[in-house]
Design a protein around this motif. Structure first.
Motif, PDB file in Angstrom:
ATOM      1  N   UNK A 115       0.834  -1.206   0.000  1.00 10.64           N
ATOM      2  CA  UNK A 115       0.000   0.000   0.000  1.00 10.64           C
ATOM      3  C   UNK A 115       0.867   1.253   0.000  1.00 10.64           C
ATOM      4  N   UNK A 116       0.348   2.305  -0.641  1.00 13.21           N
ATOM      5  CA  UNK A 116       1.029   3.599  -0.625  1.00 13.21           C
ATOM      6  C   UNK A 116      -0.025   4.697  -0.703  1.00 13.21           C
ATOM      7  N   UNK A 117       0.226   5.812  -0.017  1.00  7.77           N
ATOM      8  CA  UNK A 117      -0.595   7.011  -0.135  1.00  7.77           C
ATOM      9  C   UNK A 117       0.193   8.047  -0.917  1.00  7.77           C
ATOM     10  N   UNK A 118      -0.494   8.799  -1.762  1.00  9.60           N
ATOM     11  CA  UNK A 118       0.182   9.814  -2.582  1.00  9.60           C
ATOM     12  C   UNK A 118      -0.838  10.857  -2.992  1.00  9.60           C
ATOM     13  N   UNK A 119      -0.348  12.016  -3.436  1.00 12.19           N
ATOM     14  CA  UNK A 119      -1.221  13.047  -3.989  1.00 12.19           C
ATOM     15  C   UNK A 119      -1.326  12.798  -5.480  1.00 12.19           C
ATOM     16  N   UNK A 120      -2.545  12.588  -5.974  1.00 12.30           N
ATOM     17  CA  UNK A 120      -2.709  12.183  -7.365  1.00 12.30           C
ATOM     18  C   UNK A 120      -2.714  13.381  -8.307  1.00 12.30           C
ATOM     19  N   UNK A 121      -2.961  13.121  -9.584  1.00 15.36           N
ATOM     20  CA  UNK A 121      -2.865  14.165 -10.598  1.00 15.36           C
ATOM     21  C   UNK A 121      -3.956  15.216 -10.482  1.00 15.36           C
ATOM     22  N   UNK A 122      -5.018  14.927  -9.702  1.00 12.58           N
ATOM     23  CA  UNK A 122      -6.070  15.914  -9.465  1.00 12.58           C
ATOM     24  C   UNK A 122      -5.832  16.710  -8.189  1.00 12.58           C
ATOM     25  N   UNK A 123      -4.707  16.445  -7.499  1.00 10.86           N
ATOM     26  CA  UNK A 123      -4.400  17.146  -6.261  1.00 10.86           C
ATOM     27  C   UNK A 123      -5.096  16.583  -5.047  1.00 10.86           C
ATOM     28  N   UNK A 124      -5.591  15.343  -5.165  1.00 17.07           N
ATOM     29  CA  UNK A 124      -6.278  14.687  -4.056  1.00 17.07           C
ATOM     30  C   UNK A 124      -5.415  13.569  -3.484  1.00 17.07           C
TER      31      UNK A 124
END
Length: 272
Positions: free
Chosen positions: A231-240
């Motif tokens: 698992x990983x958390x990240x800020x996606x291309x929509x800024x979420x």
């Protein structure tokens, strides 16, 4: 009104049948010089919320033009067919909320599509995308003034979907699952600015409360920053903020459907 170069299409029609091609054909016959950009035709059937999210996150990257969204489980009922002028763009579709996340709270003009001269005849009760929305959009792209499509009404009366919830408090952010994409990545309503406000920093793990479960997840810039299957958390291309599994499906692993409540904090901060 000058002609418009771009018409975009978003539907839940899928690609197995001729529905999308029929809409393209109608537009090409009425406005042959207009470019048609397909946003997506794989919105889950009748998933108005998913359609609204995809439209809102995609339109800022498209040319100003006419944007058609047809996720329409109420087709053929008393729900209105509408065109909405907002922010230099025109949105065409059913008045069921699918357009609502693209329409600002003020300054929009809304029209019910009552001018049947612009529709195809005969008009199917179950295929308004082909017979109403596509031809109206094409006429608008060809230079028709929006006032000619029908009766104007107060844009405040448009059907709206509830805005995704998010609240920053005491070092945590309460949000919800906004969308799940075809890769199983779980997009949350939590924004990069929300994360900044609680002191989250890339490289420092985040804690999540998912119902009765609590998990800690690495916070990185991309999927490949963790080993496959992790698992990983990240800020996606929509800024979420999003949750993913490198080479896997986070939605299935975590059992998180759209609308599920999530609380986020840094691993150094209790999220209880």
């Amino acid at each position: 009104m000058a002609s418009i170069d771009c018409v975009s299409l978003l539907t839940d029609y899928g690609l197995e049948d001729g529905f999308v091609a029929a809409c393209h054909g109608v537009i090409a016959r009425i406005a042959p010089s207009a470019r048609v950009i397909d946003i997506s035709h794989l919105v889950p059937p009748a998933d108005v919320r998913r359609g609204a999210a995809i439209l809102a996150q995609t339109v800022p990257y498209l040319p100003e033009g006419v944007h058609v969204a047809v996720v329409d489980p109420g087709v053929g009922t008393t729900r209105r067919a509408v065109a909405v002028a907002a922010g230099g763009r025109i949105f065409v579709g059913p008045d069921n909320g699918v357009l609502s996340w693209c329409v600002p709270d003020g300054g929009a003009r809304a029209f019910e599509l009552t001018n049947r001269d612009l529709w195809l005849a005969p008009t199917s009760a179950t295929f308004h995308g082909r017979d109403i929305f596509a031809p109206v959009a094409a006429h608008l792209a060809a230079g028709l003034d929006i006032t000619a499509v029908g009766t104007e009404f107060d844009a405040a009366d448009l059907v709206t979907l509830p805005r995704p919830t998010r609240r920053v408090q005491e070092g945590t952010v309460d949000g919800e699952v906004l969308t799940v994409d075809r890769f199983g990545n779980v997009q949350l309503s939590v924004t990069a600015e929300d994360l900044r406000r609680i002191g989250a920093v890339t490289g420092v793990p985040l804690s999540f409360i998912l119902g009765r479960r609590s998990i800690t997840v690495p916070f990185r810039e991309t999927f490949g920053a963790v080993p496959p299957g992790e698992l990983v958390a990240f800020v996606d291309s929509a800024g979420c903020l999003a949750l993913a599994v490198n080479a896997g499906n986070a939605a299935q692993r975590l059992g998180l459907p759209p609308g599920a409540h999530v609380r986020v904090g840094t691993a150094l901060t209790s999220t209880h």
